[in-house]
Structures are given as structure tokens and as C-alpha cells.
Design an enzyme around this catalytic site. Structure first.
Site, PDB file in Angstrom:
ATOM      1  N   GLY A 155      33.195  29.981  33.204  1.00  0.00           N
ATOM      2  CA  GLY A 155      33.993  29.976  34.430  1.00  0.00           C
ATOM      3  C   GLY A 155      33.120  30.353  35.609  1.00  0.00           C
ATOM      4  N   HIS A 156      33.732  30.721  36.688  1.00  0.00           N
ATOM      5  CA  HIS A 156      32.987  31.085  37.882  1.00  0.00           C
ATOM      6  C   HIS A 156      32.220  32.376  37.625  1.00  0.00           C
ATOM      7  CE1 HIS A 156      36.024  28.736  40.602  1.00  0.00           C
ATOM      8  NE2 HIS A 156      35.781  28.137  39.442  1.00  0.00           N
TER       9      HIS A 156
END
Ligand SMILES: CC(C)(COP(=O)(O)OP(=O)(O)OC[C@H]1O[C@@H](n2cnc3c(N)ncnc32)[C@H](O)[C@@H]1OP(=O)(O)O)[C@@H](O)C(=O)NCCC(=O)NCCS
Length: 138
Positions: A7-8
Site C-alpha cells: 500500500g502507500h
């Protein structure tokens, strides 16, 4: 969750993946660090039963014969013939004793010819490990 991305990157000052805006901003150079953390492939073994609405995080490896409980969130790798459940999922128990699991991992019935599997459905759909060993020995 596929794609290998965790993810980020939330260790950066911004968790927003600024590099995706490069094409929109004049002067924004292609030098920004990649803001997506790579976790690698998700791997699901043979004869794994995944309960309804289970969520498997990127890069997780689930070994042969494992069971994932309904609505579980899997954040750790799962070993052979282990049953995991919950959020975050924990080991509930193993399906068989360590000795039996070792035998099943050696036998690997899922690699048999399809005819052999069909001929032995009654044994595969039973808990008769001794009979399974006899078949393997034939
Ligand atoms: C994981 C599962 C296989 C366990 O079944 P089981 O071996 O009969 O286990 P039990 O019901 O005896 O439960 C054992 C423990 O695990 C817990 N548990 C069971 N399923 C759970 C789940 N999905 N998430 C979290 N905990 C779970 C129980 O609360 C119990 O905890 P306790 O020992 O603290 O009391 C089953 O509960 C499950 O989730 N099956 C998937 C069903 C499904 O999705 N079917 C549709 C697709 S075919």
C-alpha cells in the site's frame, strides 16, 4: 489483495503517492522515491480452503492443506495444514498431528494423475491416513 503492493508508504511524510502526479505537474522530475511498498507475490498452496470473505494481505504465503476461517484477515504466512482465523488471524489449531502432516506433505496426493485421484476419492474423502500411505506405496 493482489498486485504485490502493501500500500502507500506511511513512513514517508505524506502517505500520498506523489509520483502518480508526475504527468500533471510541469517541472516535477521523475526522481521521487517509489511510494508503494512491494511485498511480492501472494502464494496459495494446494488443497487450501479459504473461508468466505477472508482477506489475504499482499505477499502472504499460505502452505498446502491450510484453512482460512471466514472473514479472517491474514497478515502472516500460514504453515501446512494449519487453521487460522480472526482479525488479525491467529493459529486456531493444526488439522492433523505433526507426524501426519509430514506424511501428507511427502505424499502430495494433488500431484497424482487424475485417474489415480478418481480411483481413490473414497480414501481422500476420509481421515484414513494409513490407507493413503498404502496407496502411495503401491
Ligand atoms: C475456521 C473454521 C474451519 C474452524 O472450524 P472448526 O475447526 O469446526 O472450529 P470451531 O468452530 O471448533 O472453532 C475453534 C475456535 O476457532 C474460533 N473460530 C472459528 N472460526 C473462526 C473464524 N472464522 N474467525 C475467527 N475465529 C474463528 C472459534 O471461536 C473457536 O475459538 P475458541 O477455541 O476460543 O472457542 C470455520 O469456523 C470456518 O470459518 N469455516 C469457513 C466457513 C465458510 O466460509 N464456508 C463457506 C465457504 S465453503
Amino acid at each position: 489483495m493482489m498486485g504485490g503492493n502493501q500500500g502507500h508508504n506511511h513512513n514517508f511524510i505524506t502517505s500520498f503517492p506523489l509520483e502518480i502526479l508526475q504527468k500533471d505537474f510541469d517541472g516535477y522530475k521523475n526522481s521521487s522515491p517509489i511510494a508503494y511498498e512491494r511485498k511480492g507475490n501472494t502464494e496459495i498452496g494446494n488443497d487450501v480452503w479459504i473461508g468466505v470473505e477472508a482477506f489475504i494481505m499482499p505477499g502472504i504465503k499460505i502452505a498446502d492443506g491450510a484453512v482460512v476461517g471466514a472473514r479472517s484477515v491474514i497478515t502472516k504466512n500460514i504453515g501446512p495444514y494449519e487453521i487460522w482465523g480472526g482479525n488479525p488471524a491467529k493459529l486456531i489449531r493444526k488439522r492433523f498431528s505433526d507426524d501426519v502432516i509430514e506424511q501428507l506433505m511427502k505424499i502430495q496426493w494433488w500431484n497424482w494423475d487424475i485417474d489415480k485421484i478418481i480411483d481413490n476419492i473414497d480414501v481422500l474423502a476420509s481421515g484414513n491416513i494409513e490407507k493413503l500411505r498404502e496407496i502411495k506405496a503401491q
